[in-house]
Motif scaffolding. Structure first.
Motif, PDB file in Angstrom:
ATOM      1  N   LYS A  46     -24.185 -18.590  44.946  1.00  0.00           N
ATOM      2  CA  LYS A  46     -24.146 -17.277  44.290  1.00  0.00           C
ATOM      3  C   LYS A  46     -25.066 -17.230  43.078  1.00  0.00           C
ATOM      4  O   LYS A  46     -25.842 -16.303  42.915  1.00  0.00           O
ATOM      5  N   ALA A  47     -24.932 -18.206  42.215  1.00  0.00           N
ATOM      6  CA  ALA A  47     -25.662 -18.130  40.950  1.00  0.00           C
ATOM      7  C   ALA A  47     -25.791 -19.530  40.362  1.00  0.00           C
ATOM      8  O   ALA A  47     -25.155 -20.465  40.848  1.00  0.00           O
ATOM      9  N   LEU A  48     -26.626 -19.658  39.336  1.00  0.00           N
ATOM     10  CA  LEU A  48     -26.682 -20.946  38.661  1.00  0.00           C
ATOM     11  C   LEU A  48     -26.832 -20.771  37.167  1.00  0.00           C
ATOM     12  O   LEU A  48     -27.382 -19.778  36.692  1.00  0.00           O
ATOM     13  N   LEU A  49     -26.310 -21.753  36.449  1.00  0.00           N
ATOM     14  CA  LEU A  49     -26.366 -21.712  34.992  1.00  0.00           C
ATOM     15  C   LEU A  49     -27.756 -22.125  34.538  1.00  0.00           C
ATOM     16  O   LEU A  49     -28.315 -23.104  35.043  1.00  0.00           O
ATOM     17  N   PHE A  50     -28.276 -21.406  33.561  1.00  0.00           N
ATOM     18  CA  PHE A  50     -29.538 -21.825  32.959  1.00  0.00           C
ATOM     19  C   PHE A  50     -29.202 -22.680  31.743  1.00  0.00           C
ATOM     20  O   PHE A  50     -28.420 -22.273  30.874  1.00  0.00           O
ATOM     21  N   GLY A  51     -29.802 -23.873  31.693  1.00  0.00           N
ATOM     22  CA  GLY A  51     -29.495 -24.799  30.606  1.00  0.00           C
ATOM     23  C   GLY A  51     -30.724 -25.209  29.820  1.00  0.00           C
ATOM     24  O   GLY A  51     -31.849 -25.184  30.330  1.00  0.00           O
ATOM     25  N   HIS A  52     -30.485 -25.603  28.567  1.00  0.00           N
ATOM     26  CA  HIS A  52     -31.591 -26.036  27.703  1.00  0.00           C
ATOM     27  C   HIS A  52     -31.104 -27.138  26.760  1.00  0.00           C
ATOM     28  O   HIS A  52     -30.046 -27.025  26.148  1.00  0.00           O
ATOM     29  N   GLN A  53     -31.900 -28.188  26.652  1.00  0.00           N
ATOM     30  CA  GLN A  53     -31.565 -29.325  25.794  1.00  0.00           C
ATOM     31  C   GLN A  53     -31.759 -28.966  24.321  1.00  0.00           C
ATOM     32  O   GLN A  53     -32.792 -28.385  23.957  1.00  0.00           O
ATOM     33  N   ASP A  54     -30.787 -29.316  23.501  1.00  0.00           N
ATOM     34  CA  ASP A  54     -30.867 -29.150  22.028  1.00  0.00           C
ATOM     35  C   ASP A  54     -31.093 -27.703  21.606  1.00  0.00           C
ATOM     36  O   ASP A  54     -31.643 -27.445  20.512  1.00  0.00           O
ATOM     37  N   ASP A  55     -30.664 -26.772  22.415  1.00  0.00           N
ATOM     38  CA  ASP A  55     -31.019 -25.362  22.203  1.00  0.00           C
ATOM     39  C   ASP A  55     -30.626 -24.820  20.831  1.00  0.00           C
ATOM     40  O   ASP A  55     -31.368 -24.033  20.239  1.00  0.00           O
ATOM     41  N   LEU A  56     -29.448 -25.225  20.331  1.00  0.00           N
ATOM     42  CA  LEU A  56     -28.958 -24.636  19.073  1.00  0.00           C
ATOM     43  C   LEU A  56     -29.416 -25.412  17.840  1.00  0.00           C
ATOM     44  O   LEU A  56     -29.242 -24.953  16.709  1.00  0.00           O
ATOM     45  N   ALA A  57     -29.991 -26.601  18.072  1.00  0.00           N
ATOM     46  CA  ALA A  57     -30.309 -27.473  16.940  1.00  0.00           C
ATOM     47  C   ALA A  57     -31.647 -27.127  16.297  1.00  0.00           C
ATOM     48  O   ALA A  57     -31.757 -27.058  15.073  1.00  0.00           O
ATOM     49  N   TYR A  58     -32.639 -26.912  17.132  1.00  0.00           N
ATOM     50  CA  TYR A  58     -33.984 -26.625  16.607  1.00  0.00           C
ATOM     51  C   TYR A  58     -34.804 -26.013  17.730  1.00  0.00           C
ATOM     52  O   TYR A  58     -34.432 -26.061  18.905  1.00  0.00           O
ATOM     53  N   GLY A  59     -35.956 -25.468  17.338  1.00  0.00           N
ATOM     54  CA  GLY A  59     -36.875 -24.918  18.323  1.00  0.00           C
ATOM     55  C   GLY A  59     -38.259 -24.886  17.717  1.00  0.00           C
ATOM     56  O   GLY A  59     -38.542 -25.630  16.771  1.00  0.00           O
ATOM     57  N   ILE A  60     -39.071 -24.006  18.233  1.00  0.00           N
ATOM     58  CA  ILE A  60     -40.451 -23.967  17.758  1.00  0.00           C
ATOM     59  C   ILE A  60     -40.495 -23.215  16.431  1.00  0.00           C
ATOM     60  O   ILE A  60     -40.241 -22.020  16.371  1.00  0.00           O
ATOM     61  N   GLY A  61     -40.753 -23.949  15.368  1.00  0.00           N
ATOM     62  CA  GLY A  61     -40.861 -23.336  14.044  1.00  0.00           C
ATOM     63  C   GLY A  61     -39.542 -23.169  13.305  1.00  0.00           C
ATOM     64  O   GLY A  61     -39.497 -22.504  12.271  1.00  0.00           O
ATOM     65  N   TRP A  62     -38.446 -23.742  13.794  1.00  0.00           N
ATOM     66  CA  TRP A  62     -37.181 -23.644  13.055  1.00  0.00           C
ATOM     67  C   TRP A  62     -36.299 -24.872  13.329  1.00  0.00           C
ATOM     68  O   TRP A  62     -36.476 -25.563  14.343  1.00  0.00           O
ATOM     69  N   GLN A  63     -35.395 -25.113  12.413  1.00  0.00           N
ATOM     70  CA  GLN A  63     -34.434 -26.219  12.556  1.00  0.00           C
ATOM     71  C   GLN A  63     -33.115 -25.811  11.921  1.00  0.00           C
ATOM     72  O   GLN A  63     -33.108 -25.330  10.778  1.00  0.00           O
ATOM     73  N   TYR A  64     -32.042 -26.007  12.603  1.00  0.00           N
ATOM     74  CA  TYR A  64     -30.697 -25.813  12.048  1.00  0.00           C
ATOM     75  C   TYR A  64     -30.556 -24.481  11.312  1.00  0.00           C
ATOM     76  O   TYR A  64     -30.146 -24.420  10.170  1.00  0.00           O
ATOM     77  N   GLU A  65     -30.947 -23.414  11.964  1.00  0.00           N
ATOM     78  CA  GLU A  65     -30.710 -22.069  11.441  1.00  0.00           C
ATOM     79  C   GLU A  65     -29.561 -21.499  12.243  1.00  0.00           C
ATOM     80  O   GLU A  65     -29.654 -21.414  13.472  1.00  0.00           O
ATOM     81  N   GLU A  66     -28.518 -21.127  11.546  1.00  0.00           N
ATOM     82  CA  GLU A  66     -27.317 -20.694  12.243  1.00  0.00           C
ATOM     83  C   GLU A  66     -27.610 -19.557  13.235  1.00  0.00           C
ATOM     84  O   GLU A  66     -28.286 -18.590  12.919  1.00  0.00           O
ATOM     85  N   GLY A  67     -27.113 -19.706  14.437  1.00  0.00           N
ATOM     86  CA  GLY A  67     -27.244 -18.661  15.447  1.00  0.00           C
ATOM     87  C   GLY A  67     -28.585 -18.669  16.177  1.00  0.00           C
ATOM     88  O   GLY A  67     -28.797 -17.895  17.098  1.00  0.00           O
ATOM     89  N   GLN A  68     -29.479 -19.558  15.760  1.00  0.00           N
ATOM     90  CA  GLN A  68     -30.825 -19.538  16.335  1.00  0.00           C
ATOM     91  C   GLN A  68     -30.888 -20.304  17.662  1.00  0.00           C
ATOM     92  O   GLN A  68     -30.127 -21.250  17.887  1.00  0.00           O
TER      93      GLN A  68
END
Ligand code: BMA
Length: 371
Positions: A46-68
């Motif tokens: 039916k469907a599949l979950l989309f997943g991402h490693q370390d998604d809430l911790a940091y990304g491109i140009g940011w680190q540990y910003e709440e809700g990011q």
């Protein structure tokens, strides 16, 4: 949890029988891991979950910003599945090998659980034989020394206990612990980890895998599902299972595959076949299958998500049984797998995760309400 799950299922059958005979008895409440397994099963086809490693911790140009979250920045919602990495925990460190503080990781995992998302943990430990060597130092045999009778067996068990301690700290407001997926010793069929094919015999890896899971259970950690994830170095079911620790130890049969998805049409058809092997095995054994890691570093192909990734996941009735796909981490502009909003692949990414079968966090919440 697998053997327990079976026990729970047979218990239900038995109880149903008893109820039919007119002697009412309350059914045993399933554990949170059993509930998670049922939820994953309900996704098949039916469907599949989309997943991402370390998604809430940091990304491109940011680190540990709440809700990011980079997935949210580009596609408007969080992933449904969140990957976290434990490497360094076994050494008693406060931060993992990618500098994510374990205290923050715990809070992220608790937030994910509260939102109805799924947490999955990988582990790239330093060599227990020589802790100056990380997972990618492949210069001496290690695994044989960790098994019973080996020189570092006791030391290794103490390291697993550090993981157990962390897992037991993943508490919920209801007073239990949150369910999660644990995916140890992945890509063992490749040659790049000290537990991999260069230095380790399949029987040794199987023993290490079982030892790790058994030890967690002995330490009172049992609210989890186990994922088995070789890389792409197989072309038959027998080869896929060469490193397999056994049906009693595994709930999710996975494949980590970056290479085949990025080698033109031939590579894609190889990736499809390998995912189909995992799915067929899942069907035979009542497990679920997943593409446990994939991606194209820096995504220098604007239609990679719809052409390559969907090309594999949507290829056949079998591949459509996979229940999740996880992309690796967004470290910075030199190493990332989910496009930032201005990236040339951003539109394609939005289109891909916007597809009906791909669930972000709120899609997953709705899916569970309906199914
Ligand atoms: C690899 C890379 C490394 C990282 C490791 C563990 O694929 O992303 O930078 O340290 O995974 O997360």
């Amino acid at each position: 949890m697998n053997s327990k799950y079976l026990k729970y299922s047979s218990l239900l059958v038995a109880l149903t029988g008893l109820l039919a005979c007119g002697s009412p008895q309350p059914a045993e409440t399933p554990t949170a891991a059993e509930v998670l397994m049922d939820q994953l099963r309900s996704l098949q086809g039916k469907a599949l979950l989309f997943g991402h490693q370390d998604d809430l911790a940091y990304g491109i140009g940011w680190q540990y910003e709440e809700g990011q979250s980079d997935v949210k920045r580009t596609a408007g919602d969080y992933p449904a599945l969140f990957g976290w990495e434990l490497g360094g925990l076994e050494l008693g460190r406060a931060k993992n090998l990618d500098r994510v503080p374990f205290d923050k990781m715990r809070s992220f995992a608790q937030w994910v659980h509260a939102q109805g998302g799924v947490n999955t943990f990988s582990w790239h430990p330093y060599s227990p034989v020589d802790t100056s060597k990380n997972s990618w130092v492949v210069d001496e045999r290690v695994v044989e020394h960790l098994l019973p009778g080996g020189s570092h067996h006791t030391h290794f068990l103490a390291q697993v206990d550090q993981l157990a301690h962390f897992f037991k700290s993943l508490t919920t407001p209801e007073g239990g612990t949150l369910p999660f997926i644990f995916r140890p010793w992945h890509e063992m069929d490749g040659g790049w980890f000290w537990w991999g094919a260069t230095l380790t015999e399949p029987e040794e890896l199987q023993a290490l895998f079982r030892l790790t899971i058994d030890r967690l259970h002995e330490q009172g950690v049992d609210n989890f599902l186990v994922a088995y994830s070789p890389d792409r170095n197989f072309s038959t079911e027998a080869e896929y299972l060469s490193w397999y620790p056994g049906d009693d130890y595994v709930d999710i049969v996975g494949v980590d595959n970056y290479w085949d998805l990025n080698q033109g049409a031939e590579g894609l058809s190889a990736a499809i076949q390998k995912l189909e092997i995992a799915v067929q095995y899942a069907q035979k054994t009542d497990k679920v299958a997943a593409l446990t890691e994939t991606g194209l570093d820096r995504i220098e192909q604007a239609d990679w998500y719809s052409a390559n990734l969907a090309g594999v996941l949507e290829a056949s009735e079998l591949t459509r049984q996979a229940v999740y796909v996880m992309l690796w981490r967004n470290h910075d502009l030199s190493h990332f797998y989910v496009p930032h909003p201005e990236h040339e692949a951003a539109d394609d990414f939005r289109h891909f995760v916007g597809g009906e079968r791909y669930l972000l966090l709120s899609d997953w919440q709705q899916f569970k309400n309906k199914n």
